[in-house]
Design an enzyme around this catalytic site. Sequence first.
Site, short mmCIF file in Angstrom:
data_model
loop_
_atom_site.label_atom_id
_atom_site.label_comp_id
_atom_site.label_asym_id
_atom_site.label_seq_id
_atom_site.Cartn_x
_atom_site.Cartn_y
_atom_site.Cartn_z
N LYS A 21 1.89 -9.89 -17.21
CA LYS A 21 3.07 -10.36 -16.50
C LYS A 21 2.66 -10.63 -15.06
O LYS A 21 2.54 -9.71 -14.24
CB LYS A 21 4.18 -9.30 -16.56
CG LYS A 21 5.61 -9.87 -16.43
CD LYS A 21 5.93 -10.45 -15.07
CE LYS A 21 6.17 -9.37 -14.04
NZ LYS A 21 6.55 -9.98 -12.70
N GLU A 44 -2.29 1.23 -8.81
CA GLU A 44 -2.80 1.13 -7.45
C GLU A 44 -1.66 0.66 -6.57
O GLU A 44 -1.16 -0.45 -6.73
CB GLU A 44 -3.97 0.16 -7.32
CG GLU A 44 -4.56 0.21 -5.92
CD GLU A 44 -5.59 -0.86 -5.63
OE1 GLU A 44 -5.23 -1.83 -4.93
OE2 GLU A 44 -6.72 -0.73 -6.10
N CYS A 104 -4.23 -4.40 -0.21
CA CYS A 104 -3.90 -2.97 -0.29
C CYS A 104 -4.86 -2.13 0.54
O CYS A 104 -4.48 -1.12 1.13
CB CYS A 104 -3.94 -2.51 -1.75
SG CYS A 104 -2.68 -3.26 -2.80
N GLU A 150 3.36 0.63 5.36
CA GLU A 150 2.51 -0.51 5.02
C GLU A 150 3.26 -1.80 5.35
O GLU A 150 4.35 -2.06 4.85
CB GLU A 150 2.16 -0.48 3.54
CG GLU A 150 1.20 -1.59 3.13
CD GLU A 150 0.85 -1.54 1.65
OE1 GLU A 150 -0.34 -1.65 1.32
OE2 GLU A 150 1.78 -1.37 0.83
#
Length: 489
Positions: free
Chosen positions: A186, A261, A295, A393
């Site tokens: 997906k 993750e 990331c 973040e």
Amino acid sequence: MTVRTYSRTDLIDSLPDLHFIDGKWTGSGDGRTFETIDPSTEAVLGSVARGGVREIDVAVNAAHRAQHGDWRNFSPAQRGQLIFKLADLIEAEAERLALFETLDVGKPVKESLGDVRGVCATLRYNAGAADKMEGSTIPLGRDFVDFTMLEPVGVTAHIVPWNYPLGMVARSVAPALAAGCTVVIKPAEQSPLTALAFAELCQRAGFPDGVVNVVAGFGEDAGAALVSHPLVRGITFTGSVETGRKIYSGAAQGLKPVVLELGGKNPMIVMEDADLERAAFDALDGAFGNSGQVCSSSSRFLLHRSIREEFLARLAEGAAKLTVGKGLDNCDLGPLVSSEQYAKVRSYIDAGSKSGAKLRLGGGRPRGLEAGYFVEPTIFEGVDPASALAREEIFGPVAVALSFDTDAEALAMANGLGFGLVTGVYSRDISRALTFARDVEAGSVWINGWFIGGVQAPTGGIKESGVGRERGLPGIRNYLNIKNIGIRL
């Protein structure tokens, strides 16, 4: 690799826009579609079929049939040969795939080409490891023979992000195929194109129908249906902490193993004895590569007070020279991926300016780029460690600088957040750096370098940065069950 000349019209006319299920291209049963946008121009590239519960169910059932069909009779070496062939096909199509990626997410073509090279390396590593996953014998004494076998977990779900769309497909799908699993992918709704192209190349490589399936759609329907489907036996996801928690919770209902993750607010710690030229050079790519949409970006600089000014001067000088522009123009930085991401990053910059933090560089939209989701490389200093700017973040080309006086203070700052993905330490004293690496809470620690490692090196986070490891041999073991067999002689 060099880029051929493709007209934009020809590229757009060739965009994949249907799901790939059970070896066939198919639309959504209800006819729903969604638009994919060029973030460099804000123009619509085209419409893609939007899958939901029905399409996910069809795809998972196709993968389940394939898992119990011809695919289970392929030897590990034969699976490896198919993956090697897929890598060759992707390498031959590198320019087209890179341009799809650039149109879809805005990154410079040179970066997209580099990503495709990384995909080929990932596929070849896992292809070579396919026939090297071995069980073991267990010493129970003369009256017994006891051993373990490794078996594929079954149908696996791969929910991939938009920052490295093709690369993140390969990172989890390659080891799953090497292990003998079947897959349903997906892709993120912002970046479906190269995942669909990947499926077409899998078919050309000779993978049996149903082994690789791609359903484009949104997380709230397609993603949720994939996580909850009873025939899915393993889930891999890369993305936000919030979505990761939802997937973890959903997977728990079916007791399914997951690899997650998630986010990071990764500290680059620069000691007073560091090579500042090296550190500042690495910080440019670490903080601003892929417009900060990484990331493992170096988004938080923890600087010894004695070298803070020199480091920031070097970093700002380098960042001021970075060019920003449309992906097809092949500048240093492209746009952010979407209007939503642009608004999020702008909100952090605006809040940081109002909080009293000093804007060392950037903070605005580059001149001459009125359309597109562009943000200048931005550096804040004098940041309050308790502020959102220092703790959350941002996922954009925004770096924050904080100061420390002692190693203990630096360690407390590094470990003081919920994240634990990557930490970097710059010091000429390796014993000092290794001591810090031992004590810091992170899945990866890089010393005197950033983005160290490759397809062989396991990667992943702890705490709110995730569960499990990808890449390397541990990445393949995610997709294998251990079966123990005991025999009384």
